[in-house]
Design an enzyme around this catalytic site. Structure first.
Site, PDB file in Angstrom:
ATOM      1  N   SER A   1       9.556   5.506  -3.243  1.00  0.00           N
ATOM      2  CA  SER A   1       9.328   4.609  -2.168  1.00  0.00           C
ATOM      3  C   SER A   1       8.639   5.118  -1.098  1.00  0.00           C
ATOM      4  CB  SER A   1      10.809   4.439  -1.312  1.00  0.00           C
ATOM      5  OG  SER A   1      10.662   3.770  -0.160  1.00  0.00           O
ATOM      6  N   SER A   2       7.553   4.222  -0.650  1.00  0.00           N
ATOM      7  CA  SER A   2       6.477   4.616   0.406  1.00  0.00           C
ATOM      8  C   SER A   2       7.313   5.255   1.804  1.00  0.00           C
ATOM      9  CB  SER A   2       5.698   3.295   0.995  1.00  0.00           C
ATOM     10  OG  SER A   2       5.304   2.809  -0.134  1.00  0.00           O
TER      11      SER A   2
ATOM     12  N   GLY B   1       0.669  -1.044  -0.022  1.00  0.00           N
ATOM     13  CA  GLY B   1      -0.051   0.063  -0.073  1.00  0.00           C
ATOM     14  C   GLY B   1       0.733   1.100  -0.060  1.00  0.00           C
TER      15      GLY B   1
ATOM     16  N   GLY C   1       5.737   4.075  -8.834  1.00  0.00           N
ATOM     17  CA  GLY C   1       6.493   2.850  -8.882  1.00  0.00           C
ATOM     18  C   GLY C   1       5.595   1.514  -9.021  1.00  0.00           C
ATOM     19  N   HIS C   2       4.592   1.687  -7.820  1.00  0.00           N
ATOM     20  CA  HIS C   2       3.683   0.352  -7.857  1.00  0.00           C
ATOM     21  C   HIS C   2       2.698   0.642  -9.158  1.00  0.00           C
ATOM     22  CE1 HIS C   2       4.125   1.345  -3.409  1.00  0.00           C
ATOM     23  NE2 HIS C   2       4.399   0.021  -3.392  1.00  0.00           N
TER      24      HIS C   2
HETATM   25  P1  AMP Z   1       6.150  -2.142  -1.455  1.00  0.00           P
HETATM   26  O1  AMP Z   1       4.621  -1.913  -1.398  1.00  0.00           O
HETATM   27  O2  AMP Z   1       7.196  -1.248  -1.249  1.00  0.00           O
HETATM   28  O3  AMP Z   1       6.396  -3.724  -0.727  1.00  0.00           O
HETATM   29  O4  AMP Z   1       6.492  -2.646  -3.069  1.00  0.00           O
HETATM   30  C1  AMP Z   1       5.599  -3.345  -3.818  1.00  0.00           C
HETATM   31  C2  AMP Z   1       6.302  -3.706  -4.936  1.00  0.00           C
HETATM   32  O5  AMP Z   1       6.465  -2.507  -5.892  1.00  0.00           O
HETATM   33  C3  AMP Z   1       7.500  -4.173  -5.112  1.00  0.00           C
HETATM   34  O6  AMP Z   1       7.853  -5.317  -5.884  1.00  0.00           O
HETATM   35  C4  AMP Z   1       8.448  -3.314  -5.324  1.00  0.00           C
HETATM   36  O7  AMP Z   1       9.882  -3.598  -5.635  1.00  0.00           O
HETATM   37  C5  AMP Z   1       7.679  -2.170  -6.165  1.00  0.00           C
HETATM   38  N1  AMP Z   1       8.235  -1.045  -6.194  1.00  0.00           N
HETATM   39  C6  AMP Z   1       8.188  -0.236  -5.092  1.00  0.00           C
HETATM   40  N2  AMP Z   1       8.886   1.087  -5.619  1.00  0.00           N
HETATM   41  C7  AMP Z   1       9.210   0.927  -6.619  1.00  0.00           C
HETATM   42  C8  AMP Z   1      10.083   1.746  -7.617  1.00  0.00           C
HETATM   43  N3  AMP Z   1      10.048   3.213  -7.451  1.00  0.00           N
HETATM   44  N4  AMP Z   1       9.909   1.265  -9.010  1.00  0.00           N
HETATM   45  C9  AMP Z   1       9.525   0.233  -9.308  1.00  0.00           C
HETATM   46  N5  AMP Z   1       8.931  -0.454  -8.601  1.00  0.00           N
HETATM   47  C10 AMP Z   1       8.893  -0.404  -7.195  1.00  0.00           C
END
Ligand code: AMP
Length: 289
Positions: A185-186, A31, A36-37
């Site tokens: 990044s979150s 979430g 990125g997501h």
């Molecule tokens: P998270 O919510 O941070 O666990 O991320 C969920 C998915 O989104 C994971 O596969 C992360 O690698 C991907 N993700 C997070 N930030 C980025 C970003 N800046 N660029 C590409 N993928 C991302």
């Protein structure tokens, strides 16, 4: 866009879709969604009949002194971002649904989970592997989408899928960055204004390491890592946790650069620990010559 909270309902939906020969794409997230997501979501929409985004802040991948309680949660905002992407279903289970009383199973991914980020986050990758295995069994996707941003995570998931025969194609999508190079990044939301200005030092250091390899032809990994650390520490708010140059498949540290390699770093900006990486390909050197 269907919102599903019960495992049973998600499995019933996926079983029906599979019986109709539909391809399911899964985008697992915690979430606090950003571009990125959404890049992963769009890719899944392009490649599958039905896209499921999961939102679950997984307690088992946070250590006792980590930011599980503070981790940003904004389900309303997340749904507002997913709806225009025409996501088919969002799976948002509660912690009790995923880990009911007495739950004790854990996947041990082995040494790959104890190096790099695993060294300062013991148990993190076992928690990731366990929740992803559950999500695969619940959503039953043909493809699952992960970001290169979390490079070690992609290697861990690849190993999980191979060794436990999940039969899910893992699609790794490029890191989405802000205009100054900072990977989205979150956790960027934790940064103060001053820290936010300092944070692009991660990408600068990665590009510097890449330049030393590609343009300067340096093959001594120790030297490159030292130079990168020096650059990181020109930024007073930054403290390097690790700077490593590793092989792509097994994440083994290299002494002499033989391409391709991944340069992986974790840097604390104030109290916030950020990670980033780039892959340096053989072709980049050939193009320079
Ligand atoms: P998270 O919510 O941070 O666990 O991320 C969920 C998915 O989104 C994971 O596969 C992360 O690698 C991907 N993700 C997070 N930030 C980025 C970003 N800046 N660029 C590409 N993928 C991302």
């Amino acid at each position: 866009m269907q919102i599903i909270t019960a495992i049973e309902d998600m499995q019933a939906l996926s079983s029906r879709l599979l019986s109709e020969k539909k391809n399911i794409g899964l985008v697992p997230t915690m979430g606090a969604l950003h571009e990125g997501h959404l890049g992963l979501v769009r890719r899944s929409k392009d490649e599958n009949d039905f896209t499921v985004v999961s939102i679950f802040v997984n307690p088992s991948q946070f250590g006792p002194n980590e930011d599980f309680n503070e981790y940003p949660r904004d389900t309303e905002g997340d749904l507002d971002k997913l709806s225009p992407c025409k996501v088919d279903a969002v799976f948002i289970p509660g912690a009790d649904e995923m880990y009911p009383e007495g739950f004790s199973t854990s996947i041990n991914i082995g040494n790959i989970g104890t190096i790099l980020c695993g060294a300062s986050r013991p148990g993190h990758f076992n928690g990731v592997a366990t929740v992803v295995a559950k999500l695969f069994n619940i959503v039953m996707p043909g493809r699952a989408y992960f970001g290169q941003k979390d490079f070690q995570q992609t290697v861990v998931i690849g190993k999980l899928v191979r060794e436990l025969d999940f039969g899910v194609d893992i699609v790794v999508c490029p890191t989405v960055r802000g205009p100054d190079g900072l990977a989205m990044s979150s956790r960027n939301g934790y940064l103060s204004d001053e820290e936010r200005k300092a944070a692009p030092i991660l990408y600068k250091a990665l590009k510097f390491g890449e330049e030393l390899i590609v343009s300067n032809g340096i093959v001594n990994a120790v030297l490159i890592k030292e130079e990168m650390r020096k650059l990181i520490h020109t930024e007073p708010l930054a403290a390097a946790d690790y700077v490593e140059i590793v092989t792509l498949g097994r994440l083994e540290g290299v002494e002499k650069i033989e391409l391709p390699v991944a340069i992986c770093i974790a840097v604390k900006i104030g109290k916030t620990r950020l990670i980033d990486n780039i892959v340096v390909e053989k072709k980049q050197v050939e193009d320079v010559r």
